[in-house]
Design a protein around this motif. Structure first.
Motif, PDB file in Angstrom:
ATOM      1  N   ALA B 121      -6.257 110.704  81.020  1.00 47.52           N
ATOM      2  CA  ALA B 121      -5.369 110.795  82.187  1.00 47.52           C
ATOM      3  C   ALA B 121      -6.043 111.573  83.322  1.00 47.52           C
ATOM      4  CB  ALA B 121      -4.059 111.462  81.794  1.00 47.52           C
ATOM      5  N   ILE B 122      -6.732 112.667  82.977  1.00 48.52           N
ATOM      6  CA  ILE B 122      -7.316 113.496  84.034  1.00 48.52           C
ATOM      7  C   ILE B 122      -8.463 112.774  84.746  1.00 48.52           C
ATOM      8  CG2 ILE B 122      -8.628 115.629  84.443  1.00 48.52           C
ATOM      9  CD1 ILE B 122      -6.622 117.049  82.688  1.00 48.52           C
ATOM     10  N   PRO B 123      -9.390 112.157  83.985  1.00 45.86           N
ATOM     11  CA  PRO B 123     -10.422 111.371  84.694  1.00 45.86           C
ATOM     12  C   PRO B 123      -9.829 110.269  85.572  1.00 45.86           C
ATOM     13  CG  PRO B 123     -11.062 111.718  82.428  1.00 45.86           C
ATOM     14  CD  PRO B 123      -9.675 112.263  82.547  1.00 45.86           C
ATOM     15  N   SER B 124      -8.787 109.575  85.066  1.00 46.65           N
ATOM     16  CA  SER B 124      -8.165 108.542  85.910  1.00 46.65           C
ATOM     17  C   SER B 124      -7.589 109.169  87.164  1.00 46.65           C
ATOM     18  CB  SER B 124      -7.046 107.817  85.163  1.00 46.65           C
ATOM     19  OG  SER B 124      -7.324 107.713  83.807  1.00 46.65           O
ATOM     20  N   THR B 194     -18.020 118.658  74.920  1.00 48.26           N
ATOM     21  CA  THR B 194     -17.242 117.466  75.264  1.00 48.26           C
ATOM     22  C   THR B 194     -17.443 117.111  76.736  1.00 48.26           C
ATOM     23  OG1 THR B 194     -15.613 118.436  73.787  1.00 48.26           O
ATOM     24  CG2 THR B 194     -14.966 116.428  74.964  1.00 48.26           C
ATOM     25  N   ASP B 195     -17.441 118.159  77.596  1.00 46.94           N
ATOM     26  CA  ASP B 195     -17.684 117.920  79.023  1.00 46.94           C
ATOM     27  C   ASP B 195     -19.070 117.323  79.236  1.00 46.94           C
ATOM     28  OD1 ASP B 195     -15.244 118.994  79.951  1.00 46.94           O
ATOM     29  OD2 ASP B 195     -16.025 121.012  79.629  1.00 46.94           O
ATOM     30  N   VAL B 196     -20.035 117.870  78.507  1.00 47.40           N
ATOM     31  CA  VAL B 196     -21.411 117.378  78.641  1.00 47.40           C
ATOM     32  C   VAL B 196     -21.467 115.897  78.294  1.00 47.40           C
ATOM     33  CG1 VAL B 196     -23.763 117.546  77.738  1.00 47.40           C
ATOM     34  CG2 VAL B 196     -22.434 119.627  78.151  1.00 47.40           C
ATOM     35  N   VAL B 197     -20.856 115.534  77.145  1.00 46.50           N
ATOM     36  CA  VAL B 197     -20.894 114.147  76.698  1.00 46.50           C
ATOM     37  C   VAL B 197     -20.162 113.255  77.699  1.00 46.50           C
ATOM     38  CG1 VAL B 197     -20.127 112.565  74.892  1.00 46.50           C
ATOM     39  CG2 VAL B 197     -21.104 114.793  74.289  1.00 46.50           C
ATOM     40  N   ALA B 198     -18.978 113.702  78.115  1.00 45.95           N
ATOM     41  CA  ALA B 198     -18.179 112.873  79.033  1.00 45.95           C
ATOM     42  C   ALA B 198     -18.926 112.637  80.337  1.00 45.95           C
ATOM     43  CB  ALA B 198     -16.841 113.556  79.304  1.00 45.95           C
ATOM     44  N   LEU B 199     -19.484 113.725  80.899  1.00 46.27           N
ATOM     45  CA  LEU B 199     -20.184 113.599  82.179  1.00 46.27           C
ATOM     46  C   LEU B 199     -21.438 112.735  82.020  1.00 46.27           C
ATOM     47  CD1 LEU B 199     -20.259 114.388  85.124  1.00 46.27           C
ATOM     48  CD2 LEU B 199     -21.346 116.536  84.519  1.00 46.27           C
ATOM     49  N   SER B 200     -22.165 112.916  80.904  1.00 46.74           N
ATOM     50  CA  SER B 200     -23.363 112.104  80.685  1.00 46.74           C
ATOM     51  C   SER B 200     -23.018 110.629  80.586  1.00 46.74           C
ATOM     52  CB  SER B 200     -24.070 112.531  79.397  1.00 46.74           C
ATOM     53  OG  SER B 200     -24.235 113.902  79.364  1.00 46.74           O
ATOM     54  N   LEU B 201     -21.953 110.327  79.830  1.00 43.40           N
ATOM     55  CA  LEU B 201     -21.544 108.923  79.694  1.00 43.40           C
ATOM     56  C   LEU B 201     -21.178 108.343  81.052  1.00 43.40           C
ATOM     57  CD1 LEU B 201     -19.363 108.942  76.441  1.00 43.40           C
ATOM     58  CD2 LEU B 201     -21.621 107.919  76.788  1.00 43.40           C
ATOM     59  N   TRP B 202     -20.423 109.124  81.812  1.00 48.25           N
ATOM     60  CA  TRP B 202     -19.984 108.664  83.128  1.00 48.25           C
ATOM     61  C   TRP B 202     -21.177 108.397  84.041  1.00 48.25           C
ATOM     62  CZ3 TRP B 202     -15.984 106.622  85.399  1.00 48.25           C
ATOM     63  CH2 TRP B 202     -15.883 106.681  86.786  1.00 48.25           C
ATOM     64  N   LEU B 203     -22.099 109.362  84.074  1.00 43.72           N
ATOM     65  CA  LEU B 203     -23.274 109.195  84.929  1.00 43.72           C
ATOM     66  C   LEU B 203     -24.137 108.045  84.428  1.00 43.72           C
ATOM     67  CD1 LEU B 203     -24.284 112.890  85.698  1.00 43.72           C
ATOM     68  CD2 LEU B 203     -22.911 111.293  87.049  1.00 43.72           C
ATOM     69  N   PHE B 209     -25.586 101.251  89.158  1.00 40.50           N
ATOM     70  CA  PHE B 209     -25.095 101.149  90.535  1.00 40.50           C
ATOM     71  C   PHE B 209     -25.842 102.115  91.451  1.00 40.50           C
ATOM     72  CE2 PHE B 209     -21.579 100.137  87.669  1.00 40.50           C
ATOM     73  CZ  PHE B 209     -21.368  98.818  88.041  1.00 40.50           C
ATOM     74  N   VAL B 210     -26.142 103.312  90.899  1.00 38.81           N
ATOM     75  CA  VAL B 210     -26.890 104.286  91.683  1.00 38.81           C
ATOM     76  C   VAL B 210     -28.262 103.716  92.054  1.00 38.81           C
ATOM     77  CG1 VAL B 210     -28.037 106.542  91.610  1.00 38.81           C
ATOM     78  CG2 VAL B 210     -25.720 106.293  90.719  1.00 38.81           C
ATOM     79  N   GLY B 251     -16.789 111.933  89.067  1.00 39.00           N
ATOM     80  CA  GLY B 251     -17.296 112.413  87.784  1.00 39.00           C
ATOM     81  C   GLY B 251     -17.559 113.913  87.801  1.00 39.00           C
ATOM     82  N   SER B 252     -18.169 114.376  88.900  1.00 40.58           N
ATOM     83  CA  SER B 252     -18.498 115.799  88.916  1.00 40.58           C
ATOM     84  C   SER B 252     -17.248 116.655  89.107  1.00 40.58           C
ATOM     85  CB  SER B 252     -19.540 116.104  89.991  1.00 40.58           C
ATOM     86  OG  SER B 252     -19.076 115.672  91.228  1.00 40.58           O
ATOM     87  N   VAL B 253     -16.283 116.163  89.885  1.00 36.60           N
ATOM     88  CA  VAL B 253     -15.053 116.950  90.050  1.00 36.60           C
ATOM     89  C   VAL B 253     -14.301 117.039  88.725  1.00 36.60           C
ATOM     90  CG1 VAL B 253     -12.811 117.072  91.186  1.00 36.60           C
ATOM     91  CG2 VAL B 253     -14.816 116.479  92.493  1.00 36.60           C
ATOM     92  N   ALA B 254     -14.292 115.948  87.954  1.00 36.59           N
ATOM     93  CA  ALA B 254     -13.632 116.000  86.650  1.00 36.59           C
ATOM     94  C   ALA B 254     -14.261 117.085  85.786  1.00 36.59           C
ATOM     95  CB  ALA B 254     -13.727 114.643  85.959  1.00 36.59           C
TER      96      ALA B 254
END
Lengths: 337, 335
Positions: B121-124, B194-203, B209-210, B251-254
């Motif tokens: 929910a928070i990432p969305s 968990t933050d590390v994994v989530a941010l890495s997956l997102w990036l 696209f980048v 992604g970074s704000v999350a």
């Protein structure tokens, strides 16, 4: 958006005296509503009665010790910020100028917070002088940027807002570093909650003095609004009037921040509203701003008390919620010209 | 810089990258060793290998260091793309308030959904907030006719609005105030694996696209007519750059909240160091973003012991004066 011509036409319409009367009436109504409303609500007639005939009842104490000082403080702070806004917009000929957008409020806040931490015993009245120092320092910096003429209106406002952001960040850092958050955080949002007569007495002399001088000198401020060449031909006079205006801005905005924290957008919006209603005559704009500022701030305070009742929203948040979109609207009109 | 004498710009960019990467490494090592318990480099390495300091190193310090590097890098790239897309040197996602809207979205999502939903929910909420903020800014900005300072001012005002809205919700729901304070200031404090994994997956998901955006970025500097004659749709190009920028920023704000000024600072520093070509600038601004955020976090941890200053505050104190300097420097040019 109305046509540009339409906006110009409307400038000459309203009669200032009639307008002043209507604004004062609205102010009285809002103040009365503010005194009646609260966790312990009072019927309006009872509140009115107690205002003129205080007795020893708890209701009377509520009116006289809690709600009336609050209303008075909102009025004085509103008047100070609005008149400071008029003067700073005239002085810098920048319609985006205000004690907030030029970082003057934040400068006052920073020096207040530093002095409160350095001198824990500092009384509320003692914060006025630090506020003046901070306001004057940032005011000088912005003035230097402004007269260098290197920046256009919008860049100058952006620079002021950046100064404001940096100083606000510094204040936060100092608070966290000293574990002093709890007491000061609420004040930082800009609030007149918990107003006492003592705070009213602190700001009142500065409002009377600063506002009084602004009224007496009001006609002369017009000289600042003239274009460069005319200003130069009036030479010395313009410079002296400019110095006076700058001093008044520091005194008015500084004392307002000392008692209520940095409340934003009042000083920016009020002069615009008033000019739209009445035109550009300096004296009229100052007088009507001195009424409209209190009206806007007491109304915002009332709104902040009603909106999340029984929780209180600091008035600075309310003015930001109203002020930020209004600021965009002002920018829009600037572009349209 | 020694590489000035070298003929090739690419070589120069590579050496700048190397120097910045080494600095990041130094900061990271410092970040791993300094704290309530000071560890030696050997102890840190031992901890990473699973030794007796593994808990401190892997649970507290490593996530924090990695998140600050990843989030800083994505903000740096986001700033580069947004500035390129809008051809506006002041239009980074933090200056124009998009990070604030992302923070507001996250906060509201956390508020109105059951705690068990928080993971998605928070990432969305962050994405919806960031996209909404960007759309409002562009919609209003379009009618302003593209003045550089005007667009930035509108963005700043919209950011103030988002911040005031968040503060208002904090008053309404005081129990969530602590959480929202983090979104407001921007902080790496309390980052977990968990933050590390989530941010890495997102990036990782954003990476293709980048890359595409980075290849196209140089074209963004051309006028619309030139682009059309090259067979590139100007709207598609700029829209794409903005979308990638907003996604990176979200992604970074999350992960770290509404971190300010990094997206503004990094591209400018990168342009100064290696010039305006995208394939040099994008990696360098990513590295500089990572360096700035990890350094800001380290400074925030050291400057007021035993308290911690959130990295967002440190970044604002560094970045704000830089913005003013930019304004003065840009002042001579046309708006």
């Amino acid at each position: 958006m109305t046509a540009k011509g339409g906006a110009a036409m409307r400038h000459e319409t309203g009669s200032p005296v009639l307008l002043a009367f209507c604004l004062l009436l609205a102010l009285a109504i809002v103040i009365l509503a503010g005194i009646s409303f609260g966790v312990s609500g009072l019927p309006v007639d009872r509140a009115l009665h107690l205002l003129f005939a205080p007795d020893s009842s708890p209701d009377s104490a509520l009116v006289w010790d809690v709600r009336l000082p609050r209303a008075m403080l909102a009025m004085l702070v509103g008047a100070n910020l609005a008149v400071a806004g008029v003067l700073i917009q005239t002085l810098t000929r920048n319609s985006l100028a205000s004690p907030q957008t030029f970082g003057i409020n934040a400068g006052a806040s920073l020096v207040i917070v530093v002095s409160l931490i350095a001198m824990p015993g500092l009384s509320a009245g003692g914060t006025v002088w630090p506020a003046f120092i901070g306001a004057a320092a940032v005011g000088l910096a912005m003035w230097a940027l402004s007269v260098s003429g290197a920046m256009n209106e919008m860049k100058l406002a952006l620079a002021g807002i950046s100064i404001q952001l940096v100083l606000a960040a510094l204040v936060q850092a100092i608070l966290i570093a000293n574990n002093a958050g709890q007491d000061i955080v609420y004040w930082l949002a800009g609030s007149i909650n918990g107003a006492q007569w003592s705070k009213v007495w602190i700001i009142l002399p500065f409002t009377l003095l600063g506002g009084g001088i602004a009224l007496v000198a009001g006609r002369h401020f017009g000289v600042l609004a003239l274009d460069e060449t005319t200003g130069v031909s009036l030479g010395q006079n313009a410079r002296r009037v400019g110095g006076l205006a700058a001093t008044l801005i520091v005194v008015l905005a500084g004392s307002a921040v000392a008692v209520s924290g940095p409340i934003g957008f009042i000083g920016l919006l009020v002069p615009h509203i008033v000019r739209r209603l009445t035109g550009n005559d300096q004296l009229t704009v100052i007088v009507l701003s001195a009424i409209t500022g209190p009206l806007l701030l007491t109304a915002a305070d009332l709104l902040g008390r009603v909106a999340a009742f029984p929780a209180e929203t600091p008035v600075g948040i309310v003015t930001a919620l109203i002020g930020a979109p209004a600021f965009v609207a002002i920018l829009w009109r600037q572009r349209a010209k | 810089m020694t590489s000035v004498a070298l003929p090739s710009k690419s070589l120069r960019a590579a050496s700048v990258c190397l120097v910045v990467a080494i600095l990041i490494l130094v900061i990271a090592v410092l970040g791993m060793t300094i704290g309530a318990v000071t560890l030696s480099v050997g102890q840190v390495l031992d901890g990473i290998a699973g030794g007796k300091n593994a808990f401190i190193v892997m649970q507290y310090r490593a996530p924090r260091v990695i998140v600050s590097i990843l989030a800083g890098a994505s903000l740096g790239i986001a700033g580069t793309f947004l500035q390129g897309a809008l051809r506006n040197p002041l239009a980074s996602p933090d200056v124009v308030g998009i990070t604030k809207w992302a923070g507001l979205g996250a906060f509201l999502a956390g508020l109105f959904t059951p705690p068990a939903w928080a993971a998605w929910a928070i990432p969305s909420g962050v994405i919806v907030g960031a996209v909404a903020g960007a759309c409002v800014l562009l919609a209003i900005g379009r009618s302003f006719g593209g003045g550089i300072a005007a667009l930035a001012l509108v963005g700043v005002a919209l950011g103030m609005l988002a911040q005031a809205l968040m503060q208002y919700v904090m008053v309404l729901v005081p129990t969530r105030a602590d959480q929202s304070m983090v979104w407001l200031a921007g902080s790496v404090y309390g980052s977990t694996m968990t933050d590390v994994v989530a941010l890495s997956l997102w990036l990782g998901a954003c990476l293709p696209f980048v890359l595409i955006a980075a290849i196209r970025l140089d074209a963004g500097g051309f006028g619309d007519d030139t682009l059309t004659s090259l067979g590139i749709s100007p709207g598609l190009l700029r829209g794409g750059l903005i979308v990638v920028s907003v996604l990176l920023c979200a992604g970074s704000v999350a992960a770290v909240g509404s971190m300010g000024f990094l997206g503004l600072l990094s591209p400018h520093a990168a342009r100064l160091l290696v010039g305006p070509r995208a394939r040099h600038m994008v990696p360098v601004s990513a590295l500089i973003g990572a360096l700035t955020l990890s350094a800001a976090d380290l400074i925030g941890r050291l400057v007021a012991l035993p308290n911690e200053i959130p990295a967002g505050i440190v970044a604002a104190v560094i970045g704000g004066p830089y913005l003013i300097f930019l304004l003065i420097k840009e002042a001579g040019r046309h708006d």
